[in-house]
Write a protein that holds these residues in place. Structure first.
Motif, PDB file in Angstrom:
ATOM      1  N   VAL A  34      10.485  17.054   9.901  1.00 55.51           N
ATOM      2  CA  VAL A  34       9.339  16.463   9.227  1.00 55.51           C
ATOM      3  C   VAL A  34       9.773  15.666   8.015  1.00 55.51           C
ATOM      4  O   VAL A  34      10.563  16.124   7.204  1.00 55.51           O
ATOM      5  N   GLU A  35       9.262  14.479   7.919  1.00 54.62           N
ATOM      6  CA  GLU A  35       9.587  13.607   6.809  1.00 54.62           C
ATOM      7  C   GLU A  35       8.475  13.635   5.774  1.00 54.62           C
ATOM      8  O   GLU A  35       7.327  13.892   6.078  1.00 54.62           O
ATOM      9  N   LYS A  36       8.845  13.380   4.551  1.00 52.85           N
ATOM     10  CA  LYS A  36       7.836  13.287   3.503  1.00 52.85           C
ATOM     11  C   LYS A  36       7.084  11.972   3.628  1.00 52.85           C
ATOM     12  O   LYS A  36       7.589  10.989   4.150  1.00 52.85           O
ATOM     13  N   SER A  37       5.894  11.989   3.088  1.00 51.96           N
ATOM     14  CA  SER A  37       5.072  10.785   3.137  1.00 51.96           C
ATOM     15  C   SER A  37       5.720   9.667   2.347  1.00 51.96           C
ATOM     16  O   SER A  37       6.283   9.870   1.274  1.00 51.96           O
ATOM     17  N   SER A  38       5.628   8.454   2.891  1.00 56.11           N
ATOM     18  CA  SER A  38       6.175   7.294   2.194  1.00 56.11           C
ATOM     19  C   SER A  38       5.214   6.717   1.186  1.00 56.11           C
ATOM     20  O   SER A  38       5.565   5.840   0.409  1.00 56.11           O
ATOM     21  N   GLY A  39       3.974   7.197   1.209  1.00 55.67           N
ATOM     22  CA  GLY A  39       2.975   6.660   0.298  1.00 55.67           C
ATOM     23  C   GLY A  39       2.388   5.350   0.749  1.00 55.67           C
ATOM     24  O   GLY A  39       1.659   4.704   0.029  1.00 55.67           O
ATOM     25  N   LYS A  40       2.708   4.920   1.983  1.00 61.55           N
ATOM     26  CA  LYS A  40       2.219   3.642   2.482  1.00 61.55           C
ATOM     27  C   LYS A  40       1.332   3.816   3.697  1.00 61.55           C
ATOM     28  O   LYS A  40       1.251   2.971   4.559  1.00 61.55           O
ATOM     29  N   LYS A  41       0.662   4.963   3.743  1.00 63.39           N
ATOM     30  CA  LYS A  41      -0.219   5.211   4.878  1.00 63.39           C
ATOM     31  C   LYS A  41      -1.534   4.480   4.664  1.00 63.39           C
ATOM     32  O   LYS A  41      -1.785   3.888   3.639  1.00 63.39           O
ATOM     33  N   GLY A  42      -2.397   4.613   5.676  1.00 62.42           N
ATOM     34  CA  GLY A  42      -3.702   3.976   5.573  1.00 62.42           C
ATOM     35  C   GLY A  42      -3.618   2.519   5.946  1.00 62.42           C
ATOM     36  O   GLY A  42      -2.646   2.037   6.525  1.00 62.42           O
ATOM     37  N   SER A  43      -4.633   1.757   5.554  1.00 62.94           N
ATOM     38  CA  SER A  43      -4.720   0.369   5.985  1.00 62.94           C
ATOM     39  C   SER A  43      -4.259  -0.601   4.915  1.00 62.94           C
ATOM     40  O   SER A  43      -4.539  -1.781   4.988  1.00 62.94           O
ATOM     41  N   GLY A  44      -3.582  -0.135   3.900  1.00 66.77           N
ATOM     42  CA  GLY A  44      -3.084  -1.041   2.888  1.00 66.77           C
ATOM     43  C   GLY A  44      -4.157  -1.429   1.902  1.00 66.77           C
ATOM     44  O   GLY A  44      -4.228  -0.913   0.797  1.00 66.77           O
ATOM     45  N   LYS A  95      -7.559  -2.290  10.194  1.00 71.24           N
ATOM     46  CA  LYS A  95      -7.288  -1.283  11.206  1.00 71.24           C
ATOM     47  C   LYS A  95      -6.784  -0.038  10.490  1.00 71.24           C
ATOM     48  O   LYS A  95      -5.737  -0.061   9.853  1.00 71.24           O
ATOM     49  N   LEU A  96      -7.553   1.053  10.553  1.00 70.37           N
ATOM     50  CA  LEU A  96      -7.148   2.276   9.878  1.00 70.37           C
ATOM     51  C   LEU A  96      -6.055   2.963  10.676  1.00 70.37           C
ATOM     52  O   LEU A  96      -6.209   3.228  11.864  1.00 70.37           O
ATOM     53  N   VAL A  97      -4.948   3.248  10.010  1.00 70.63           N
ATOM     54  CA  VAL A  97      -3.791   3.853  10.650  1.00 70.63           C
ATOM     55  C   VAL A  97      -3.410   5.108   9.872  1.00 70.63           C
ATOM     56  O   VAL A  97      -3.349   5.098   8.644  1.00 70.63           O
ATOM     57  N   PHE A  98      -3.177   6.206  10.604  1.00 70.59           N
ATOM     58  CA  PHE A  98      -2.800   7.466   9.977  1.00 70.59           C
ATOM     59  C   PHE A  98      -1.481   7.946  10.563  1.00 70.59           C
ATOM     60  O   PHE A  98      -1.183   7.715  11.730  1.00 70.59           O
ATOM     61  N   GLY A 109      -9.173  11.532   4.259  1.00 66.13           N
ATOM     62  CA  GLY A 109      -8.844  10.539   3.246  1.00 66.13           C
ATOM     63  C   GLY A 109      -7.934   9.472   3.821  1.00 66.13           C
ATOM     64  O   GLY A 109      -7.086   9.752   4.680  1.00 66.13           O
ATOM     65  N   LEU A 110      -8.112   8.257   3.369  1.00 67.99           N
ATOM     66  CA  LEU A 110      -7.330   7.158   3.930  1.00 67.99           C
ATOM     67  C   LEU A 110      -5.837   7.291   3.644  1.00 67.99           C
ATOM     68  O   LEU A 110      -5.025   6.617   4.264  1.00 67.99           O
ATOM     69  N   GLU A 111      -5.489   8.156   2.698  1.00 67.99           N
ATOM     70  CA  GLU A 111      -4.078   8.392   2.398  1.00 67.99           C
ATOM     71  C   GLU A 111      -3.593   9.724   2.952  1.00 67.99           C
ATOM     72  O   GLU A 111      -2.466  10.140   2.674  1.00 67.99           O
ATOM     73  N   ASP A 112      -4.405  10.421   3.732  1.00 68.13           N
ATOM     74  CA  ASP A 112      -4.037  11.741   4.230  1.00 68.13           C
ATOM     75  C   ASP A 112      -3.007  11.668   5.356  1.00 68.13           C
ATOM     76  O   ASP A 112      -3.027  10.749   6.172  1.00 68.13           O
TER      77      ASP A 112
END
Length: 348
Positions: free
Chosen positions: A228-238, A63-66, A124-127
């Protein structure tokens, strides 16, 4: 930690529910036999055993999550379950409980009005998605003292055209109220909501030289950015978020996860540069469609026929422009194109 909106929690619940449901009906159906039971019922008993067998478990579908935020400042929201740009805008609107018409455009990985980071046909999946919403409306009278106003126009794919570039020393560059990112809402009182960028560009181009017209613009909301928070680097579907893979959104058909090809990227950039030069518009998805239409063809005649018999016909491309598009496609296929900066010369 900031509390998430109620809509966001709902999205999260829907995500979990969807993941569970996706495995419930995906298993293979048990094989059935057409054998009629004989006198001692052997075939019937065998069929019962087959129907009672437990199907092997299937792996859950990814499941793609952004993650998203409002560009002027908001808590982080979670977006999923969209297949095109309009659905994405609706998901963002639902997340923040605001009308979808309030969203002007989205940028990727920056809250700034950075036109090089516009959300187009690929994510991008990490966007990280930032939604720019309506801010201050403004009206101004513009006299078209030259043939070209000096604008490059793009749109959000959901009914709003806005300014992507302003040419230096042009008519519009001298208008202090006009800024990159402004939505072009009306010309002389006529609403442009729902118009594509090329329609707006044509309207501006068709205004006779020497005419004074009234332009109504809506700028993106500008405010603090404290939430606004900075990205945690754990976006996308893993398991899919490599940073190179992208979700390709289409106006028709399902979204697909792809790995970008350098040749395709260079070709799309070149085609987009031609669109800006000849039409004053910018549209990565349109450029991608033109590339896909011509990349498997062998000669310009077939390409011209394909263009005439496709949805691209509504753009009214001239024969010379179609030939230039074909040149960009063949140059990219042969490796003669490099990542280039393309000059543009607006014609409206």
């Amino acid at each position: 930690m900031h509390k998430l909106f109620g809509k966001k929690n709902k999205s999260k619940d829907n995500l979990v529910e969807s993941q569970y449901n996706s495995t419930g009906n995906d298993g293979p159906r048990p094989a059935e036999t057409n054998s009629m039971p004989d006198s001692n019922g052997t075939a019937h008993q065998q069929n019962v055993v087959q129907k009672n067998e437990t199907p092997p478990p299937q792996p859950p579908r990814p499941k793609l999550v952004f993650h998203c935020q409002q560009a002027h400042g908001s808590p982080t929201g979670i977006i999923s379950g969209f297949t095109n740009v309009k659905e994405l805008y609706q998901k963002i609107a639902d997340c923040y409980d605001l009308p979808v018409g309030e969203i002007l455009f989205c940028t990727l990985n920056t809250h700034k009005v950075d036109m090089s980071r516009l959300l187009g046909g690929q994510i991008g999946l990490e966007d990280f998605i930032f939604a720019h919403v309506k801010g201050q409306p403004k009206e101004l009278d513009v006299t078209k003292s030259q043939d070209a106003l000096g604008l490059t126009i793009t749109d959000n794919g959901a009914g709003y055209a806005f300014i992507k570039r302003i040419k230096e020393d042009s008519i519009m560059d001298k208008q202090q109220l006009v800024s990159v990112g402004d939505h072009i809402e009306k010309i002389d009182g006529k609403s442009l909501v729902g118009c594509r960028h090329y329609e707006v560009a044509k309207m501006l181009k068709d205004i006779p030289k020497g005419t004074t017209f009234t332009l109504r613009l809506v700028e993106p909301m500008k405010s603090g950015f404290s939430f606004v928070e900075k990205s945690s680097g754990k976006k996308g579907s893993g398991n899919l978020g490599s940073g190179k893979q992208t979700l390709r959104l289409r106006s028709s058909g399902p979204a697909t996860v792809e790995i970008p090809d350098d040749v395709v990227n260079v070709a799309v950039d070149k085609i987009n540069g031609l669109l800006e030069s000849f039409m004053g518009i910018n549209d990565t998805e349109l450029a991608q469609s033109i590339w896909e239409l011509g990349s498997k063809l062998d000669n310009p005649s077939d390409f011209a026929m394909k263009v005439d018999n496709s949805d691209l016909n509504e753009f009214g491309f001239t024969d010379d422009f179609v030939f230039d598009l074909w040149g960009a496609i063949t140059d990219a296929k042969s490796g003669r194109l490099t990542k280039a900066t393309t000059e543009f010369n607006e014609q409206f």
